[in-house]
Design a protein around this motif. Structure first.
Motif, PDB file in Angstrom:
ATOM      1  N   ASP A  76       0.735  -1.369  -0.158  1.00 47.79           N
ATOM      2  CA  ASP A  76       0.112  -0.050  -0.060  1.00 47.79           C
ATOM      3  C   ASP A  76       0.826   1.235  -0.077  1.00 47.79           C
ATOM      4  OD1 ASP A  76       1.060  -0.323   2.461  1.00 47.79           O
ATOM      5  OD2 ASP A  76      -0.763   0.809   3.346  1.00 47.79           O
ATOM      6  N   PHE A  77       2.210   1.171  -0.315  1.00 51.24           N
ATOM      7  CA  PHE A  77       3.164   2.167  -0.556  1.00 51.24           C
ATOM      8  C   PHE A  77       2.596   3.435  -1.043  1.00 51.24           C
ATOM      9  CE2 PHE A  77       6.670   4.158  -2.682  1.00 51.24           C
ATOM     10  CZ  PHE A  77       7.235   4.819  -1.869  1.00 51.24           C
ATOM     11  N   GLN A  78       1.880   3.253  -2.376  1.00 51.57           N
ATOM     12  CA  GLN A  78       1.435   4.353  -2.906  1.00 51.57           C
ATOM     13  C   GLN A  78      -0.204   4.669  -2.986  1.00 51.57           C
ATOM     14  OE1 GLN A  78       3.134   4.541  -6.872  1.00 51.57           O
ATOM     15  NE2 GLN A  78       4.613   3.091  -6.510  1.00 51.57           N
ATOM     16  N   LEU A  79      -0.740   4.167  -1.988  1.00 49.65           N
ATOM     17  CA  LEU A  79      -2.183   4.183  -1.790  1.00 49.65           C
ATOM     18  C   LEU A  79      -2.846   5.331  -0.984  1.00 49.65           C
ATOM     19  CD1 LEU A  79      -3.369   0.319  -1.360  1.00 49.65           C
ATOM     20  CD2 LEU A  79      -3.021   1.748  -3.617  1.00 49.65           C
ATOM     21  N   PRO A  80      -3.827   5.809  -1.176  1.00 47.43           N
ATOM     22  CA  PRO A  80      -4.331   6.936  -0.251  1.00 47.43           C
ATOM     23  C   PRO A  80      -4.307   6.787   1.218  1.00 47.43           C
ATOM     24  CG  PRO A  80      -5.914   6.439  -2.037  1.00 47.43           C
ATOM     25  CD  PRO A  80      -4.894   5.248  -2.076  1.00 47.43           C
ATOM     26  N   ALA A  81      -4.017   7.772   1.826  1.00 47.96           N
ATOM     27  CA  ALA A  81      -3.659   7.820   3.194  1.00 47.96           C
ATOM     28  C   ALA A  81      -5.120   7.308   3.932  1.00 47.96           C
ATOM     29  CB  ALA A  81      -3.476   9.421   3.746  1.00 47.96           C
ATOM     30  N   ASP A  82      -6.155   7.772   3.426  1.00 47.40           N
ATOM     31  CA  ASP A  82      -7.373   7.414   4.110  1.00 47.40           C
ATOM     32  C   ASP A  82      -7.452   5.642   4.536  1.00 47.40           C
ATOM     33  OD1 ASP A  82     -10.359   8.001   5.308  1.00 47.40           O
ATOM     34  OD2 ASP A  82     -10.550   6.583   3.903  1.00 47.40           O
ATOM     35  N   ILE A  83      -7.594   5.410   5.700  1.00 42.82           N
ATOM     36  CA  ILE A  83      -7.701   3.979   6.104  1.00 42.82           C
ATOM     37  C   ILE A  83      -8.756   3.337   5.297  1.00 42.82           C
ATOM     38  CG2 ILE A  83      -7.786   2.537   7.913  1.00 42.82           C
ATOM     39  CD1 ILE A  83      -6.131   4.291   9.594  1.00 42.82           C
ATOM     40  N   ALA A  84      -9.898   3.600   5.485  1.00 43.79           N
ATOM     41  CA  ALA A  84     -11.060   3.043   4.843  1.00 43.79           C
ATOM     42  C   ALA A  84     -10.923   2.591   3.346  1.00 43.79           C
ATOM     43  CB  ALA A  84     -12.435   3.606   5.147  1.00 43.79           C
ATOM     44  N   GLU A  85     -10.377   3.858   2.595  1.00 40.91           N
ATOM     45  CA  GLU A  85     -10.161   3.804   1.285  1.00 40.91           C
ATOM     46  C   GLU A  85      -8.952   2.954   1.155  1.00 40.91           C
ATOM     47  OE1 GLU A  85      -9.458   6.459  -2.489  1.00 40.91           O
ATOM     48  OE2 GLU A  85      -9.252   7.380  -0.427  1.00 40.91           O
ATOM     49  N   ARG A  86      -8.004   2.730   1.882  1.00 39.65           N
ATOM     50  CA  ARG A  86      -6.890   2.224   1.554  1.00 39.65           C
ATOM     51  C   ARG A  86      -7.163   0.581   1.879  1.00 39.65           C
ATOM     52  NH1 ARG A  86      -1.562   2.516   5.270  1.00 39.65           N
ATOM     53  NH2 ARG A  86      -2.844   4.571   5.800  1.00 39.65           N
ATOM     54  N   ASP A  87      -7.713   0.356   2.879  1.00 41.99           N
ATOM     55  CA  ASP A  87      -8.180  -1.193   3.186  1.00 41.99           C
ATOM     56  C   ASP A  87      -9.149  -1.680   2.080  1.00 41.99           C
ATOM     57  OD1 ASP A  87      -6.687  -1.073   5.472  1.00 41.99           O
ATOM     58  OD2 ASP A  87      -8.591  -1.054   6.734  1.00 41.99           O
ATOM     59  N   ALA A  88      -9.950  -0.950   1.385  1.00 37.28           N
ATOM     60  CA  ALA A  88     -10.968  -1.371   0.384  1.00 37.28           C
ATOM     61  C   ALA A  88     -10.269  -1.651  -0.917  1.00 37.28           C
ATOM     62  CB  ALA A  88     -11.958  -0.170   0.152  1.00 37.28           C
ATOM     63  N   ILE A  89      -9.069  -0.828  -1.407  1.00 37.43           N
ATOM     64  CA  ILE A  89      -8.264  -1.181  -2.338  1.00 37.43           C
ATOM     65  C   ILE A  89      -7.399  -2.243  -2.161  1.00 37.43           C
ATOM     66  CG2 ILE A  89      -6.297  -0.356  -3.682  1.00 37.43           C
ATOM     67  CD1 ILE A  89      -7.126   2.514  -3.149  1.00 37.43           C
ATOM     68  N   VAL A  90      -6.867  -2.678  -0.793  1.00 34.51           N
ATOM     69  CA  VAL A  90      -6.160  -3.834  -0.482  1.00 34.51           C
ATOM     70  C   VAL A  90      -7.146  -5.159  -0.755  1.00 34.51           C
ATOM     71  CG1 VAL A  90      -5.136  -4.992   1.387  1.00 34.51           C
ATOM     72  CG2 VAL A  90      -4.416  -2.560   0.925  1.00 34.51           C
ATOM     73  N   ALA A  91      -8.351  -5.143  -0.097  1.00 39.72           N
ATOM     74  CA  ALA A  91      -9.230  -6.185  -0.340  1.00 39.72           C
ATOM     75  C   ALA A  91      -9.637  -6.161  -1.795  1.00 39.72           C
ATOM     76  CB  ALA A  91     -10.592  -5.742   0.453  1.00 39.72           C
ATOM     77  N   ARG A 100       6.075   4.096   3.689  1.00 38.47           N
ATOM     78  CA  ARG A 100       5.187   5.094   3.302  1.00 38.47           C
ATOM     79  C   ARG A 100       5.885   6.640   3.487  1.00 38.47           C
ATOM     80  NH1 ARG A 100      -0.125   4.186   1.902  1.00 38.47           N
ATOM     81  NH2 ARG A 100      -0.467   6.496   2.432  1.00 38.47           N
ATOM     82  N   ARG A 101       5.675   7.520   2.491  1.00 41.33           N
ATOM     83  CA  ARG A 101       6.638   8.807   2.425  1.00 41.33           C
ATOM     84  C   ARG A 101       5.376   9.607   3.556  1.00 41.33           C
ATOM     85  NH1 ARG A 101       6.587   7.922  -3.511  1.00 41.33           N
ATOM     86  NH2 ARG A 101       8.642   7.724  -3.978  1.00 41.33           N
ATOM     87  N   ASP A 102       4.232   9.295   3.787  1.00 40.66           N
ATOM     88  CA  ASP A 102       3.468  10.194   4.652  1.00 40.66           C
ATOM     89  C   ASP A 102       3.674  10.003   5.903  1.00 40.66           C
ATOM     90  OD1 ASP A 102       1.960   7.841   4.638  1.00 40.66           O
ATOM     91  OD2 ASP A 102       0.174   8.647   3.616  1.00 40.66           O
TER      92      ASP A 102
END
Length: 349
Positions: free
Chosen positions: A266-281, A318-320
């Motif tokens: 998830d290195f380049q995925l959005p910071a928002d946790i819900a959005e990130r977890d959804a993309i990972v799933a 992650r850079r953030d």
């Protein structure tokens, strides 16, 4: 209900299921597994409980690699491997062996081997000793790990390292033959990463992996399984058609297919946790859908169970400054959407 009616109903149901054929019967469950770290077992009860709750199988994350077992040329140290096996046995889990041969994860002394004869002797001694020791609790080994070049230039481009430099490409053949001699009934897996993304690199690497596997089969090498590591890139689409076709071909070739090291970068995925977890799933679902479209794998194994203990920030911090979230449970061991995807595929949905 009257016992006779109950019996008659169960008999009729069985006849209907038989007439309907295999598709009407529930498919067997695909075991779920995770890489487990023997250094964490003694100090983290929540970690132990999470593995016991969610896993059918564990693979030794580092306990059975050369660097751990062979600190010196004359020493075999099985303490970490034994601890992993003991943990699995105490929790009713199966164990996968990882890995007998790899161009990385080796002790420094291995580089001092100069001749082909010495290299072959060490390879034979190591595989024989390790496989014999764990012949009872382990029936599934990653015999050779990551044989393909990281960025291949052709379908014949293999990874550099101590074994190919001393023994040539046939080091792979030798490793599988030795393992088969010691434990002929064990599953023997060739394990590789970066073959699933819709990128030119992964497409070429998958083609190189395919060519190597088919060449080994043609030469009579006792390879019985193919491991797809599945360190997925969360920001890159899966080549679903390519993965599905590859898995189907491996199945037709008589090989078991295993998902061996699944996580999502998830290195380049959005910071928002819900959005990130959804993309990972979603990425996990895309990959497993492609695999299952080609064949039914023998295992789905993640490289760790919790974001608290993952290799990801060592290479992809992650850079953030936010923590990586590549695994089924978060750092507090709360269940994430990825876990529900894994469970659904495991149960045959």
């Amino acid at each position: 209900m009257h016992p006779l009616r109950l019996h008659r109903r169960s008999v009729l149901a069985g006849i209907v299921a038989a007439l309907a054929g295999p598709s009407a019967r529930a498919a067997p469950r695909v075991p779920l597994g995770a890489a487990a770290n023997h250094y964490i077992f003694p100090n983290d009860a929540v970690y132990r409980a999470a593995i016991a709750k969610h896993c059918d199988v564990i693979v030794a994350e580092g306990a059975m690699k050369w660097a751990e077992i062979r600190p010196s040329r004359d020493e075999f140290n099985f303490a970490a491997g034994d601890a992993t096996v003991a943990f699995a046995k105490s929790h009713g889990l199966q164990v996968r062996g990882h890995t007998l041969v790899w161009c990385e994860g080796n002790p420094p002394w291995l580089k001092t081997i100069a001749s082909a004869s010495d290299a072959e002797s060490e390879l034979r001694q190591h595989i024989t000793r390790v496989v014999e020791r764990y012949r009872a609790p382990i029936d599934d080994w990653d015999v050779v790990n990551e044989p393909i070049a990281e960025k291949p230039r052709s379908t014949t481009d293999l990874r550099d390292g101590i074994w190919p430099s001393r023994l040539g490409p046939r080091y792979i053949d030798k490793a599988f033959h030795i393992a088969a001699e010691v434990a002929p009934r064990q599953r023997r897996v060739l394990n590789e990463y970066a073959i699933e993304a819709a990128t030119p690199r992964d497409t070429l690497k998958r083609a190189a992996f395919r060519r190597l596997i088919l060449d080994l089969k043609e030469r009579g090498v006792p390879l019985t399984g193919v491991g797809l590591q599945a360190h997925l890139d969360g920001s890159t689409e899966i080549d679903s058609e390519g993965v599905s076709a590859f898995c189907a071909e491996m199945h037709r070739a008589g090989l078991d297919v295993l998902v061996t090291e699944l996580d999502v970068n998830d290195f380049q995925l959005p910071a928002d946790i819900a959005e990130r977890d959804a993309i990972v799933a979603k990425r996990t679902e895309q990959f497993l859908s492609a695999v299952f479209a080609g064949c039914r794998p023998k295992l789905i194994c993640t490289w760790g169970i919790t974001d608290k203990h993952t290799w990801m920030p060592m290479w992809f911090k992650r850079r953030d400054g936010l923590a990586n979230r590549p695994l089924p449970l978060d750092a507090s061991f709360a269940e994430k959407p990825m876990l529900r995807v894994l469970q659904r595929f495991s149960r045959g949905a």
